[in-house]
Scaffold this motif. Structure first.
Motif, short mmCIF file in Angstrom:
data_model
loop_
_atom_site.label_atom_id
_atom_site.label_comp_id
_atom_site.label_asym_id
_atom_site.label_seq_id
_atom_site.Cartn_x
_atom_site.Cartn_y
_atom_site.Cartn_z
N LEU A 123 42.96 16.10 -43.19
CA LEU A 123 42.41 14.77 -43.43
C LEU A 123 42.84 13.85 -42.28
CD1 LEU A 123 43.50 14.45 -47.17
CD2 LEU A 123 41.25 15.16 -46.33
N ALA A 124 41.98 12.91 -41.93
CA ALA A 124 42.31 11.92 -40.91
C ALA A 124 41.69 10.60 -41.31
CB ALA A 124 41.80 12.35 -39.53
N MET A 125 42.36 9.50 -40.94
CA MET A 125 41.83 8.18 -41.20
C MET A 125 42.08 7.31 -39.97
SD MET A 125 41.93 6.14 -44.85
CE MET A 125 43.23 7.18 -45.42
N THR A 126 41.06 6.51 -39.63
CA THR A 126 41.12 5.62 -38.47
C THR A 126 40.74 4.21 -38.90
OG1 THR A 126 40.49 7.40 -36.96
CG2 THR A 126 40.18 5.15 -36.17
N VAL A 127 41.57 3.24 -38.53
CA VAL A 127 41.23 1.83 -38.71
C VAL A 127 40.93 1.24 -37.34
CG1 VAL A 127 42.00 -0.44 -39.49
CG2 VAL A 127 42.70 1.60 -40.75
N ARG A 128 39.80 0.56 -37.26
CA ARG A 128 39.36 -0.02 -35.99
C ARG A 128 39.10 -1.51 -36.19
NH1 ARG A 128 35.21 3.53 -33.11
NH2 ARG A 128 37.22 4.51 -32.58
N ALA A 129 39.64 -2.33 -35.29
CA ALA A 129 39.33 -3.76 -35.26
C ALA A 129 38.13 -3.97 -34.34
CB ALA A 129 40.53 -4.56 -34.75
N VAL A 245 46.43 -3.38 -35.05
CA VAL A 245 45.31 -2.74 -34.36
C VAL A 245 44.51 -3.81 -33.64
CG1 VAL A 245 45.19 -0.87 -36.04
CG2 VAL A 245 43.77 -2.89 -36.37
N SER A 246 43.84 -3.39 -32.60
CA SER A 246 43.02 -4.31 -31.81
C SER A 246 41.78 -3.55 -31.34
CB SER A 246 43.82 -4.83 -30.61
OG SER A 246 44.15 -3.77 -29.73
N PRO A 247 40.80 -4.24 -30.77
CA PRO A 247 39.58 -3.52 -30.36
C PRO A 247 39.81 -2.37 -29.39
CG PRO A 247 39.14 -5.87 -30.50
CD PRO A 247 40.63 -5.70 -30.71
N ASP A 248 40.93 -2.37 -28.68
CA ASP A 248 41.21 -1.26 -27.76
C ASP A 248 42.41 -0.42 -28.20
OD1 ASP A 248 43.17 -3.09 -27.26
OD2 ASP A 248 42.88 -3.18 -25.09
N ASP A 249 42.80 -0.55 -29.48
CA ASP A 249 43.96 0.20 -29.98
C ASP A 249 43.77 0.47 -31.46
OD1 ASP A 249 46.41 1.42 -30.32
OD2 ASP A 249 47.57 -0.44 -30.27
N ASP A 250 43.16 1.62 -31.79
CA ASP A 250 42.94 2.02 -33.18
C ASP A 250 44.23 2.55 -33.81
OD1 ASP A 250 40.29 1.50 -32.60
OD2 ASP A 250 39.72 3.62 -32.46
N LEU A 251 44.29 2.49 -35.12
CA LEU A 251 45.30 3.21 -35.89
C LEU A 251 44.68 4.51 -36.38
CD1 LEU A 251 47.98 3.53 -37.46
CD2 LEU A 251 46.95 2.17 -39.30
#
Length: 259
Positions: A123-129, A245-251
């Protein structure tokens, strides 16, 4: 939207409900390992995990308030039980995505993926701003069945955390780290080298849960299930230990369950 989708490999079948983003079933050799029911299975937690004190986030000089769905706190983020869009599906994999708005005030998205094999689930999860930075956490909240059949021995969990987050009367960490205490638990533990927990149904099955997350919550206060929850920060961590998180740094956080 399709109510459920099943991905499978060999004797393993995983069923996901896109309308909620939950895993509703994990069947290995035709044996169900997750407690069944609308609130159970295994659900994603984002953009925070566990309890958020008083439903309040203070960040960058602004205060944001969320419904206190575990009064007096807000619990487990905003993405569970809300529709996800299907990005991609194969026989053995699935990718879903969800915009964080409108319940989360800052523009962003969460994507989760599921990949099954004969001997495991990844499983993987990504948060993106998508606009401005914000703090975020992700995690997974599986409800593993206490017993796999009427005659089976109950589930035991084995792990060696480096510390336990001391829990206050409000069920939030006090900020002190203590030596791990024995069960019963509704507690968060630190594993700085990554989560590594084994769930054992003696004589029947062992599932090893590993993650690059560094915290895990163990919850065993129900007689029908035990929860082992890898998460990227402690409860109320958006306020006390924020990962921004920021637009150029996802979690991006991953976990694997192998058996």
């Amino acid at each position: 939207m399709t109510d459920t989708l099943t991905i499978a490999s060999g004797a393993t079948a995983v069923t996901v409900r896109p309308s909620t983003g939950r895993i509703t079933s994990l069947r290995i050799a035709d044996v169900e390992h997750l407690h069944q029911g609308e609130r159970f299975g295994s659900f994603p937690m984002a953009p925070w995990c566990g309890r958020l004190r008083d439903g309040v986030l203070d960040f960058a000089g602004e205060r944001y308030e969320f419904p206190r769905n575990d009064a007096p706190h807000a619990i487990h983020g905003t993405v569970r039980d809300h529709p996800w869009d299907i990005v991609e599906r194969t026989d053995g994999s699935l990718t879903l995505t969800q915009d964080l708005q409108p319940r989360w005030p800052l523009p962003g998205s969460v994507t989760q993926s599921f990949t099954v094999s004969d001997s495991g689930l990844s499983l993987a999860m990504t948060v993106r701003a998508t606009d401005q930075p914000f703090p975020a956490q992700v995690g997974w909240h599986p409800w593993f069945r206490r017993t796999l059949d009427d005659a089976g021995e109950p589930l035991r969990i084995h792990f060696s955390p480096a510390w336990q987050e001391e829990r206050g009367d409000d069920y939030l960490p006090t900020g002190r780290r203590i030596d791990p205490l024995p069960s019963p638990w509704d507690d968060c533990f630190g594993m700085p080298d990554g989560v590594d927990v084994t769930c054992e149904w003696p004589g029947a099955r062992r599932i090893r849960i590993r993650s690059d997350a560094r915290w895990v919550v163990a919850y065993d206060m129900r007689d029908f299930a035990i929860c082992v929850e890898p998460q990227s920060g402690p409860p109320n961590g958006l306020n006390t230990d924020p990962r921004v998180v920021s637009p150029d740094d996802d979690l991006v956080v991953t976990t694997t369950w192998t058996w």
